[in-house]
Scaffold this motif. Structure first.
Motif, PDB file in Angstrom:
ATOM      1  N   LEU A   1       0.843  -1.158  -0.054  1.00  0.00           N
ATOM      2  CA  LEU A   1       0.077   0.044  -0.035  1.00  0.00           C
ATOM      3  C   LEU A   1       0.991   1.250   0.197  1.00  0.00           C
ATOM      4  O   LEU A   1       0.591   2.148  -0.644  1.00  0.00           O
ATOM      5  CB  LEU A   1      -0.728   0.180   1.404  1.00  0.00           C
ATOM      6  CG  LEU A   1      -2.110  -0.854   1.348  1.00  0.00           C
ATOM      7  CD1 LEU A   1      -3.038  -0.665   2.495  1.00  0.00           C
ATOM      8  CD2 LEU A   1      -3.040  -0.857  -0.062  1.00  0.00           C
ATOM      9  N   VAL A   2       1.841   1.256   0.764  1.00  0.00           N
ATOM     10  CA  VAL A   2       2.579   2.446   0.928  1.00  0.00           C
ATOM     11  C   VAL A   2       3.436   2.603  -0.382  1.00  0.00           C
ATOM     12  O   VAL A   2       3.566   3.830  -0.902  1.00  0.00           O
ATOM     13  CB  VAL A   2       3.831   2.209   1.956  1.00  0.00           C
ATOM     14  CG1 VAL A   2       4.898   3.453   2.135  1.00  0.00           C
ATOM     15  CG2 VAL A   2       2.726   2.431   3.423  1.00  0.00           C
ATOM     16  N   LEU A   3       4.109   1.372  -0.910  1.00  0.00           N
ATOM     17  CA  LEU A   3       4.787   1.666  -2.181  1.00  0.00           C
ATOM     18  C   LEU A   3       3.895   2.018  -3.386  1.00  0.00           C
ATOM     19  O   LEU A   3       4.265   2.853  -4.163  1.00  0.00           O
ATOM     20  CB  LEU A   3       5.686   0.339  -2.474  1.00  0.00           C
ATOM     21  CG  LEU A   3       6.696  -0.257  -1.367  1.00  0.00           C
ATOM     22  CD1 LEU A   3       7.119  -1.292  -1.861  1.00  0.00           C
ATOM     23  CD2 LEU A   3       7.739   1.071  -1.425  1.00  0.00           C
ATOM     24  N   ASN A   4       2.642   1.422  -3.402  1.00  0.00           N
ATOM     25  CA  ASN A   4       1.955   1.582  -4.557  1.00  0.00           C
ATOM     26  C   ASN A   4       1.333   3.008  -4.450  1.00  0.00           C
ATOM     27  O   ASN A   4       0.582   3.836  -5.263  1.00  0.00           O
ATOM     28  CB  ASN A   4       0.767   0.865  -4.500  1.00  0.00           C
ATOM     29  CG  ASN A   4       1.269  -0.692  -5.277  1.00  0.00           C
ATOM     30  OD1 ASN A   4       2.192  -0.835  -5.862  1.00  0.00           O
ATOM     31  ND2 ASN A   4       0.416  -1.526  -4.883  1.00  0.00           N
ATOM     32  N   GLY A   5       1.366   3.634  -3.040  1.00  0.00           N
ATOM     33  CA  GLY A   5       0.924   5.133  -2.971  1.00  0.00           C
ATOM     34  C   GLY A   5       1.716   6.261  -3.425  1.00  0.00           C
ATOM     35  O   GLY A   5       1.366   7.202  -3.805  1.00  0.00           O
ATOM     36  N   ILE A   6       3.091   5.824  -3.320  1.00  0.00           N
ATOM     37  CA  ILE A   6       4.110   6.827  -3.641  1.00  0.00           C
ATOM     38  C   ILE A   6       4.439   6.739  -5.165  1.00  0.00           C
ATOM     39  O   ILE A   6       4.678   7.566  -6.090  1.00  0.00           O
ATOM     40  CB  ILE A   6       5.302   6.694  -2.953  1.00  0.00           C
ATOM     41  CG1 ILE A   6       4.887   7.195  -1.468  1.00  0.00           C
ATOM     42  CG2 ILE A   6       6.395   7.655  -3.388  1.00  0.00           C
ATOM     43  CD1 ILE A   6       6.001   6.398  -0.398  1.00  0.00           C
ATOM     44  N   GLN A   7       4.582   5.266  -5.662  1.00  0.00           N
ATOM     45  CA  GLN A   7       5.295   5.099  -6.978  1.00  0.00           C
ATOM     46  C   GLN A   7       4.202   5.929  -8.296  1.00  0.00           C
ATOM     47  O   GLN A   7       4.977   6.524  -9.092  1.00  0.00           O
ATOM     48  CB  GLN A   7       5.307   3.694  -7.472  1.00  0.00           C
ATOM     49  CG  GLN A   7       5.934   3.415  -8.359  1.00  0.00           C
ATOM     50  CD  GLN A   7       5.144   3.055  -9.547  1.00  0.00           C
ATOM     51  OE1 GLN A   7       3.896   2.759  -9.458  1.00  0.00           O
ATOM     52  NE2 GLN A   7       5.542   3.505 -10.972  1.00  0.00           N
TER      53      GLN A   7
END
Length: 106
Positions: free
Chosen positions: A88-94
């Protein structure tokens, strides 16, 4: 997948706004404003992603029953929730950073 999709859609909305904002600021000759826009949009998307991550981790034993009624599957889903939270965090920033790069003409 549904929870990850929700967070991804939020970040896709941010990335569209960031791309337009950054490209307009760069086109107007204001690179410092463009850099500040990148920081603000990335921080907003990161904050929303972290809030969703905290909710997933806090409700990991309960959230699995929203998608299944089986005990074995629910336990397996709750065991995999830390991986969901990280994604969730990685897909929120990328997506935000990806479209910012596109707004810069890269």
């Amino acid at each position: 997948m549904t929870i990850s999709g929700w967070v991804f859609m939020i970040s896709v909305g941010f990335n569209a706004a960031a791309s337009v904002k950054v490209s307009n600021k760069l086109g107007a000759g204001h690179p410092k404003s463009a850099a500040f826009s990148v920081i603000v949009v990335t921080a907003c998307s990161f904050t929303i992603s972290v809030i969703c991550e905290i909710l997933v981790l806090a409700l990991r034993r309960i959230i699995s029953y929203a998608f299944t009624g089986g005990e074995v599957v629910a336990e397996a889903v709750s065991d995999l929730c830390p991986f969901l939270a990280l994604s969730l965090v990685l897909n929120g920033i990328q997506p935000v950073l990806s479209d910012v790069a596109g707004g810069c003409g890269w």
